[in-house]
Each structure stands twice: as structure tokens, then as C-alpha cells.
Design a protein around this motif. Structure first.
Motif, PDB file in Angstrom:
ATOM      1  N   MET A 126      87.657  73.784  24.093  1.00  0.00           N
ATOM      2  CA  MET A 126      87.117  73.966  25.437  1.00  0.00           C
ATOM      3  C   MET A 126      85.602  73.872  25.397  1.00  0.00           C
ATOM      4  N   GLU A 127      85.034  73.486  26.514  1.00  0.00           N
ATOM      5  CA  GLU A 127      83.600  73.340  26.643  1.00  0.00           C
ATOM      6  C   GLU A 127      82.923  74.708  26.639  1.00  0.00           C
ATOM      7  N   ARG A 128      81.710  74.775  26.134  1.00  0.00           N
ATOM      8  CA  ARG A 128      80.970  76.040  26.100  1.00  0.00           C
ATOM      9  C   ARG A 128      80.529  76.445  27.497  1.00  0.00           C
ATOM     10  N   GLU A 129      80.185  77.732  27.666  1.00  0.00           N
ATOM     11  CA  GLU A 129      79.800  78.230  28.988  1.00  0.00           C
ATOM     12  C   GLU A 129      78.422  77.744  29.404  1.00  0.00           C
ATOM     13  N   SER A 130      77.520  77.460  28.471  1.00  0.00           N
ATOM     14  CA  SER A 130      76.194  76.961  28.836  1.00  0.00           C
ATOM     15  C   SER A 130      76.306  75.598  29.513  1.00  0.00           C
ATOM     16  N   ARG A 188      85.682  73.290  33.637  1.00  0.00           N
ATOM     17  CA  ARG A 188      85.625  73.428  32.180  1.00  0.00           C
ATOM     18  C   ARG A 188      86.412  72.271  31.613  1.00  0.00           C
ATOM     19  N   ARG A 189      85.771  71.485  30.810  1.00  0.00           N
ATOM     20  CA  ARG A 189      86.435  70.325  30.247  1.00  0.00           C
ATOM     21  C   ARG A 189      87.162  70.693  28.966  1.00  0.00           C
ATOM     22  N   ARG A 190      88.278  70.034  28.748  1.00  0.00           N
ATOM     23  CA  ARG A 190      89.080  70.249  27.543  1.00  0.00           C
ATOM     24  C   ARG A 190      89.040  68.975  26.717  1.00  0.00           C
ATOM     25  N   PHE A 191      88.812  69.154  25.427  1.00  0.00           N
ATOM     26  CA  PHE A 191      88.748  68.024  24.515  1.00  0.00           C
ATOM     27  C   PHE A 191      89.834  68.167  23.467  1.00  0.00           C
ATOM     28  N   ARG A 192      90.208  67.066  22.868  1.00  0.00           N
ATOM     29  CA  ARG A 192      91.209  67.054  21.796  1.00  0.00           C
ATOM     30  C   ARG A 192      90.504  66.575  20.535  1.00  0.00           C
TER      31      ARG A 192
END
Length: 120
Positions: free
Chosen positions: A61-65, A82-86
Motif C-alpha cells: 500500500m502507498e504511504r500516508e505522506s 490509496r494506491r495498491r501495488f503488487r
């Protein structure tokens, strides 16, 4: 009287079958099921006599900053995304700990085309 010898190759035959199946599915996206019941998906990259090398996928998951930048970009309106990456990491899996191996099922498009309006 003759004695018949029953050769039981259950463990070695099972391991050999898994080894052949791993060779068949090499460089394919598969589901690996372990003997403890856990399962994960990955890509088989290499096979040795006693272990396999697999690229195992994990969700990141993308960081909060970065989330604050999205809010500023959209003017503070709406829900922040919030972007999700694989990401894939290399893992070495002992062949003895592998219980089952199967191809990852994908949804295939229908071979039939149904238009929204009839052609006359």
C-alpha cells in the motif's frame, strides 16, 4: 513359497510428480499450497533437486505522506485515494513442504460476441 516384495514409493513418487509438475509449469503464474495449509501465488523461476525458486507476489500500500499529496492535488475534495501495488519477491521453497501445485485461474473473455443492437 515365494515372497512378493511390495515397493512403496509413496513419498518419492509424490515428490517426483511434484518436480515434474513444477517443470511443466515453469514461468507460469501458479498457486502453491504448502503442507501446513497456507497457500500463495507466484511464478516458478527455477527448480533444483530439493527446492524450487519462485517469485511470490505481495501487496504493497502507498504511504500516508503520498496520500496528503493526493488531497492537495484534488483540492481536498472527495475521498483520498490509496494506491495498491503488487511486488514480487524471490523465495526458496523446499519441495518436501509443497503439498499441491495448480495454475492460477484467470477469467477468460467469452468467445461469443453479443452486440447491444441487432444488425439488419
Amino acid at each position: 513359497m515365494t515372497t512378493e516384495s511390495h515397493e512403496y514409493h509413496s513419498e518419492s513418487d509424490y515428490t517426483r510428480n511434484l518436480h515434474e509438475k513444477c517443470q511443466k509449469y515453469m514461468y507460469h503464474h501458479v498457486v502453491l499450497t504448502m503442507t501446513d495449509g497456507s497457500s500463495f501465488d507466484g511464478i516458478i523461476e527455477g527448480i533444483d533437486d530439493d527446492r524450487i525458486t519462485a517469485l511470490v507476489g505481495e501487496d504493497v500500500m502507498e504511504r500516508e505522506s503520498d496520500e496528503l499529496e493526493d488531497r492537495q492535488y484534488y483540492g481536498g475534495y472527495g475521498r483520498p485515494r490509496r494506491r495498491r501495488f503488487r511486488r514480487f519477491r524471490r523465495r526458496f521453497i523446499p519441495l518436501a513442504a509443497l503439498a499441491a501445485l495448480s495454475l492460477l485461474p484467470y477469467a477468460y473473455p467469452s468467445p461469443y460476441y453479443y452486440p447491444y443492437y441487432p444488425y439488419y
